[in-house]
Write an enzyme that holds these catalytic residues in place. Structure first.
Site, short mmCIF file in Angstrom:
data_model
loop_
_atom_site.label_atom_id
_atom_site.label_comp_id
_atom_site.label_asym_id
_atom_site.label_seq_id
_atom_site.Cartn_x
_atom_site.Cartn_y
_atom_site.Cartn_z
N ARG A 82 0.93 -1.21 -0.09
CA ARG A 82 -0.01 0.03 0.02
C ARG A 82 0.97 1.15 0.03
NH1 ARG A 82 -2.78 3.03 4.46
NH2 ARG A 82 -4.02 4.61 3.42
N HIS A 126 -2.67 11.04 0.58
CA HIS A 126 -2.06 10.82 2.06
C HIS A 126 -1.42 12.05 2.43
CE1 HIS A 126 -0.98 7.42 4.66
NE2 HIS A 126 -0.65 8.37 5.31
N GLU A 171 -7.51 8.63 5.96
CA GLU A 171 -7.67 9.56 7.22
C GLU A 171 -8.21 10.77 7.31
OE1 GLU A 171 -4.29 8.59 9.82
OE2 GLU A 171 -4.84 6.47 9.67
N ASN A 296 -7.38 1.95 9.85
CA ASN A 296 -6.06 2.02 10.56
C ASN A 296 -6.21 2.07 11.92
OD1 ASN A 296 -5.13 2.58 7.76
ND2 ASN A 296 -4.64 4.65 8.12
N TYR A 298 -4.41 1.76 15.79
CA TYR A 298 -2.99 1.83 16.56
C TYR A 298 -3.30 1.61 17.88
CZ TYR A 298 -0.69 3.37 12.31
OH TYR A 298 -0.10 3.53 10.94
N GLU A 355 -3.48 -0.02 7.99
CA GLU A 355 -2.34 0.33 8.82
C GLU A 355 -2.40 -0.03 10.22
OE1 GLU A 355 -1.11 4.56 9.06
OE2 GLU A 355 -1.85 4.83 7.14
C1 GI1 Z 1 -3.66 8.79 14.86
O1 GI1 Z 1 -3.42 7.73 14.35
C2 GI1 Z 1 -3.57 7.40 12.96
O2 GI1 Z 1 -4.32 6.38 12.89
C3 GI1 Z 1 -2.35 7.35 12.25
C4 GI1 Z 1 -1.19 6.85 12.56
N1 GI1 Z 1 -0.41 6.96 11.32
C5 GI1 Z 1 -1.19 7.35 10.35
N2 GI1 Z 1 -2.46 7.57 11.02
C6 GI1 Z 1 -0.75 7.95 8.95
O3 GI1 Z 1 -1.65 7.38 7.99
C7 GI1 Z 1 0.62 7.37 8.85
O4 GI1 Z 1 1.10 8.32 7.79
C8 GI1 Z 1 1.67 7.71 10.11
O5 GI1 Z 1 2.89 7.30 9.82
C9 GI1 Z 1 1.07 6.51 10.95
C10 GI1 Z 1 1.83 6.48 12.24
O6 GI1 Z 1 1.59 7.82 13.02
#
Ligand code: GI1
Length: 451
Positions: A82, A126, A171, A296, A298, A355
């Site tokens: 991706r 992005h 996002e 995505n 985290y 992600e």
């Molecule tokens: C607030 O967290 C988000 O889900 C998020 C985390 N992340 C992201 N979005 C972005 O899509 C990536 O470009 C970042 O590098 C990556 C790591 O920070």
């Protein structure tokens, strides 16, 4: 966490195992071969905006090392990759004139991926808006819906067929919350009035780009959102209300618009007089049939009522929690909970985890080129276990893209945080697979059986 039923669950045949990156974070050479500047080129060269004054001028030099990076993906046995395209590499002024050299870069990359048996998943946006369009109002100008559709159309006509999975936006919540409300991300605005307008135009642009795809494209297109499940800090009514606001603002807002053709009612309460009334025809544009969604994931947020703008909510740090270098709690159960939530709210739309990953302090490259990153392996194992649990619960999860293939430019945090399963020495540009890369490679080869 896993029980006997879920532990025996398996990933479906054809599950798409890959890794993710983004143009501005890895490519470097933002102005090479006729490319125009993006808002991130400008933001990074604005003193004080990025940790250590880092910029994306070199990054991982992927613009020159793309072939070696594809070879690395091949060595790891990845099935998919991706990535995002830089709008201003393709259209230096954002609309009109096409920069053929920019288009050729992505065409070569896609061909190299295909020749190595790796499926491309292409994200149109992005975060790196052409600076020329920001000068014309950017996401605050309603015309951007057509500008974005025009950009998508250039790429659809050039690459569709070789690219079979397209993503419009990455996002939109981060774009607006970071770029228009809190100002931590490009273009660095801080306005409660601009934020809903940017949100709405992002979603209009998403709808216009999907419509443009349906006119010429013959494959799949979707939307990628970040979801962060919210859990109340106590059983008080105030905390429950804070959770409701935070959940609507971050998790429901964009998928509701794209899939249900409306915003959650809490948004009017959150933004008050800054929340416009939108015409119905806007929602008719925004709500387009999608072939998949990307999520995505985290971390989660334990949330309490507190004085804050605009949510009157705050995150409560968990004393017994495990946290990553970016201050995010490691909470794999949140992934299970949100995938089941999405299935129940939106119907079981084919879903990719587009992600998932973590920044931990990685030790220097040891003798023999080994980089031990056990915390990242533990993170991946737990979150892949959560996905397996969600699949056992009936969620239609089609694939997983680890964030990230390479250590890269973490936006305003510059190169201070490393998310890669492959270490990048920014001085030499040497790539070194970490232990997590070898771990992930075995997961991919066994379709998750080695988990
Ligand atoms: C607030 O967290 C988000 O889900 C998020 C985390 N992340 C992201 N979005 C972005 O899509 C990536 O470009 C970042 O590098 C990556 C790591 O920070």
């Amino acid at each position: 966490m896993p029980n006997s039923a879920t532990a025996s669950a398996r990933f479906p045949d054809g599950f798409l195992w890959g890794a993710a990156t983004a143009a501005h974070q890895i490519e470097g050479s933002p102005l090479a071969d006729g490319a125009g500047p993006s808002i991130w080129t400008r933001f990074a060269h604005t003193p004080g905006m990025i940790v250590n004054g880092d910029t994306g001028d070199i990054a991982c030099d992927h613009y020159h090392r793309w072939k070696q990076d594809v070879a690395l993906m091949r060595e790891l046995g990845l099935k998919a990759y991706r990535f995002s395209t830089s709008w201003s590499r393709i259209l230096p002024e954002g609309t009109g004139r096409v920069n053929q050299a920019g288009l050729d870069f992505y065409s070569r990359l896609v061909d190299e991926l295909l020749e190595n048996g790796i499926e491309p998943l292409l994200t149109l946006y992005h975060w790196d808006l052409p600076a020329a369009l920001d000068d014309r109002g950017g996401w605050l100008n309603r015309d951007i819906a057509q500008w974005f559709a025009e950009y998508g159309d250039v790429l659809y006509r050039a690459l569709d067929g070789r690219v079979k999975k397209w993503v419009t936006l990455n996002e939109p919540w981060v774009v607006t919350d970071g770029g228009y409300l809190h100002g931590a991300l490009a273009p660095g605005h801080r306005s409660k009035y601009e934020t809903p307008i940017a949100t709405h135009n992002l979603m209009r642009a998403h709808g216009a780009a999907v419509q443009a795809y349906r006119a010429t494209g013959k494959h799949e297109i979707g939307l990628v959102v970040n979801i962060e499940p919210k859990y109340p800090a106590s059983d008080s009514a105030d905390d429950a209300a804070a959770v409701k606001r935070a959940h609507a603002y971050m998790n429901e807002q964009y998928l509701d618009a794209a899939l249900l053709g409306r915003y959650p009612p809490e948004l009017k309460d959150i933004f008050g007089d800054a929340w416009p009334q939108w015409p119905q025809e806007d929602f008719d544009l925004i709500r387009q049939k999608l072939d998949f969604i990307g999520i995505n994931y985290y971390t989660r947020s334990v949330t309490k009522a507190a004085q804050s703008y605009p949510l009157d909510a705050a995150v409560v740090k968990q004393p017994l929690g495990t946290y990553t270098e970016t201050g995010w709690e490691v909470f794999p159960q949140g992934l299970v909970d949100l995938l089941v939530w999405a299935k129940d709210r939106y119907g079981n739309i084919p879903t990719y985890i587009t992600e998932n990953g973590a920044a931990f302090f990685d030790p220097p490259v040891a003798e023999g080129g080994r980089i031990r990153d056990p915390l990242r392996i533990d993170y991946l194992q737990k979150h892949l276990g959560a996905i397996r649990q969600a699949i056992a619960a009936g969620c239609d999860i089609r694939g997983y893209m680890v964030w990230s293939l390479l250590d890269n430019m973490e936006w305003s945090l510059g190169y201070s945080k490393r998310f890669g399963i492959v270490h990048v020495n920014y001085g030499t540009q040497e790539r070194t697979p970490k232990d997590s890369a070898h771990y992930y490679s075995k997961i991919v080869a066994s379709n998750g059986a080695s988990l």
